[in-house]
Design an enzyme around this catalytic site. Structure first.
Site, PDB file in Angstrom:
ATOM      1  N   SER A 186       6.247  -1.930 -13.513  1.00  0.00           N
ATOM      2  CA  SER A 186       6.025  -2.294 -12.116  1.00  0.00           C
ATOM      3  C   SER A 186       7.225  -1.878 -11.270  1.00  0.00           C
ATOM      4  O   SER A 186       7.232  -2.104 -10.055  1.00  0.00           O
ATOM      5  CB  SER A 186       5.791  -3.808 -11.987  1.00  0.00           C
ATOM      6  OG  SER A 186       6.928  -4.531 -12.429  1.00  0.00           O
ATOM      7  N   VAL A 193       2.280   0.737  -6.556  1.00  0.00           N
ATOM      8  CA  VAL A 193       1.885   0.905  -5.147  1.00  0.00           C
ATOM      9  C   VAL A 193       0.947  -0.197  -4.677  1.00  0.00           C
ATOM     10  O   VAL A 193       1.181  -0.826  -3.663  1.00  0.00           O
ATOM     11  CB  VAL A 193       1.237   2.291  -4.911  1.00  0.00           C
ATOM     12  CG1 VAL A 193       0.886   2.466  -3.437  1.00  0.00           C
ATOM     13  CG2 VAL A 193       2.160   3.412  -5.379  1.00  0.00           C
ATOM     14  N   GLY A 201       6.722 -17.066  -0.567  1.00  0.00           N
ATOM     15  CA  GLY A 201       7.105 -16.195  -1.673  1.00  0.00           C
ATOM     16  C   GLY A 201       6.607 -14.770  -1.529  1.00  0.00           C
ATOM     17  O   GLY A 201       6.563 -14.019  -2.509  1.00  0.00           O
ATOM     18  N   LYS A 240       6.692   3.706  -2.204  1.00  0.00           N
ATOM     19  CA  LYS A 240       5.258   3.731  -2.521  1.00  0.00           C
ATOM     20  C   LYS A 240       4.600   5.007  -1.998  1.00  0.00           C
ATOM     21  O   LYS A 240       3.776   5.620  -2.682  1.00  0.00           O
ATOM     22  CB  LYS A 240       4.575   2.498  -1.928  1.00  0.00           C
ATOM     23  CG  LYS A 240       5.006   1.181  -2.565  1.00  0.00           C
ATOM     24  CD  LYS A 240       4.320   0.001  -1.897  1.00  0.00           C
ATOM     25  CE  LYS A 240       4.745  -1.310  -2.547  1.00  0.00           C
ATOM     26  NZ  LYS A 240       4.055  -2.474  -1.955  1.00  0.00           N
TER      27      LYS A 240
END
Length: 381
Positions: free
Chosen positions: A135, A167, A223, A241
Site C-alpha cells: 500500500s 491509488v 481519522g 497517485k
C-alpha cells in the site's frame, strides 16, 4: 482386513486433503492503523479460508522500524504482546535469513508503511523468492529507472507485485486501467478526486457555513487525514497517485513532472506539526475568499488530471489543483470521503468510465490490501 482397509482409506483421504491445502506465508511490514487492521482481518478469516478455499494463510513475521516478531507456525491473536516480549531487533537481513532457514515457499512481503527506505529493499525481497503486496505509494513513484529495474527483476524471477491500494484504496482502479491499456483501448484522459481526506474537506466546506479550520478539524478527528494534515494539504500524495496511473499507461514521467497546487500557506509549510495545528485559524481567510469567488452553480474540488497526447511516452500533462466544478456534475455531487475516477477513452468518447467509492480510512485500505493478498494467493497456488 476390513478395518485395515478403512484405516488406509482414511489415511489416503487425509493425504489428499493435505495435498490440496496451500500454505501462503506473509511477512508484514508496518502494523500501524492500516497494518494493524490488516492483521486483525487476516486472523479473523484464517479458519474460513482454510475450510472454504484450502488456503492456509499464515503471518510468519510482523515488523516495524525497531522490532520483528518471527513465528514460523504463524502468529496468534496475542501477537502484539508477543512482539513486545519476544521480538528481536529488526533488519531486512534477519527476515531473509529466517525465511531461508525454514525453506518457506509462497512468501509474500506486505508493505503497509509509508517508508521510503523499505522500497529500496523490494528487489532484494524478489531476488530472495518473495512476492510483493504494497500500500506504500513510494515503491511506484521512485525514478523511472528504479521502476523499470524492479519490473525486470520481477519478470526474471517470475514473481508478482500487486498494489491496487496505491491509488484507489479498495477500488478496482489500477486493474481496470491496466486491462484497458493492455487490450489496446486508447485512454485519452483520467480525471477525478483521488484523495479521500481532501474529498471530505471540500465536500463539507462547499456546503454550509463552517470555516475551513472547523472542517479540517472534523476530518482530523474522523481519522481521514495523515497525523500531520500537511501531508494531505500539500498535494504530494495525490501527485504520487497520478504518477502511478501515468506509469500504468507506459508514460515516461517523473514525480517532478506533476504540477501541484500546494494548499498550505508558505509560512506554515515548515516547522513542527504542533505549530501548524495551533495556526489553523490562518487558513480561514484565504479559503473563505476562494469560496466567495466560486460561482454559485459550482463547488470546490481538489482534482487530479492526466491529459495531453497519451499515445506518446512524453506527451502527458499531469496536474493537481483546486478547481471549480459544476455542482450537478458527477464530481460536484461527491459526498463524504468518497473518491472518484473518470476514465475517458477513444471508444467511449465523452462518456467516461466512472469508478467511485470510499477513499479514506484504515479499514478500507486494509481490506484492499487483503484483497491483493487473496488474489495473489490464487495466482501462486
Amino acid at each position: 482386513m476390513f478395518m485395515s482397509a478403512i484405516i488406509e482409506s482414511k489415511q489416503e483421504k487425509i493425504n489428499l486433503e493435505s495435498l490440496k491445502k496451500t500454505d501462503v506465508n506473509l511477512v508484514i511490514f508496518g502494523h500501524g492503523l492500516v497494518g494493524g487492521a490488516l492483521i486483525e482481518q487476516i486472523l479473523s478469516k484464517q479458519k474460513s479460508l482454510l475450510e472454504r478455499k484450502d488456503l492456509n494463510l499464515k503471518i510468519i513475521a510482523v515488523a516495524n522500524s525497531t522490532k520483528v516478531l518471527l513465528a514460523p507456525e504463524g502468529i496468534t491473536a496475542n501477537w502484539l504482546n508477543e512482539k513486545e516480549t519476544s521480538g528481536i531487533k529488526h533488519s531486512v537481513k534477519t527476515v531473509l535469513d529466517f525465511v531461508k532457514s525454514y525453506d518457506l515457499d509462497n512468501v509474500i512481503a506486505v508493505d503497509n508503511t509509508a517508508d521510503e527506505a523499505i522500497v529500496f529493499e523490494y528487489e532484494n525481497f524478489v531476488n530472495s523468492g518473495f512476492h510483493l503486496v504494497s500500500s506504500n505509494k513510494k515503491g511506484n513513484t521512485q525514478s523511472l529507472d528504479f521502476y523499470r529495474n524492479l519490473r525486470a527483476t520481477l519478470q526474471v524471477k517470475n514473481k508478482k507485485y500487486l498494489y491496487e491500494t496505491n491509488v484507489g484504496a479498495g477500488l478496482p482502479l489500477i486493474d481496470t486501467i491496466s486491462l484497458l491499456h493492455a487490450s489496446g483501448e486508447n485512454i485519452t484522459k483520467i480525471r477525478g478526486v483521488f484523495s479521500g481526506s481532501l474529498s471530505y474537506i471540500f465536500n463539507e466546506f462547499s456546503e454550509g457555513n463552517k470555516t475551513f479550520k472547523e472542517v479540517l478539524v472534523q476530518a482530523i478527528n474522523k481519522g481521514f487525514t495523515e497525523p500531520d494534515p500537511r501531508e494531505d494539504l500539500c498535494g504530494n500524495d495525490v501527485a504520487r497517485k497520478l504518477l502511478i496511473l501515468a506509469r500504468e499507461l507506459d508514460l515516461h514521467n517523473e514525480l517532478e513532472d506533476v504540477k501541484v497546487e500546494n494548499l498550505i500557506p508558505k509560512e506554515l509549510r515548515k516547522g513542527t506539526k504542533e505549530n501548524f495545528l495551533n495556526s489553523l485559524e490562518t487558513l480561514n481567510i484565504p479559503f473563505a475568499i476562494k469560496k466567495k469567488n466560486c460561482n454559485s452553480k459550482n463547488v470546490l474540488r481538489y482534482v487530479a488530471e492526466l491529459s495531453g497526447d497519451l499515445t506518446k511516452n512524453d506527451g502527458a500533462k499531469l496536474a493537481v489543483r483546486l478547481v471549480q466544478v459544476a455542482r450537478n456534475s458527477v464530481i460536484g455531487q461527491l459526498k463524504g470521503s468518497d473518491t472518484i475516477f473518470e476514465i475517458y477513452t477513444e471508444n467511449y468518447g465523452d462518456n467516461p468510465i466512472v469508478i467511485q467509492g470510499a477513499g479514506a480510512g484504515a479499514e478500507v485500505t486494509a481490506r484492499g490490501v487483503f484483497g491483493d493478498i487473496l488474489r495473489l494467493s490464487e495466482q501462486i497456488r
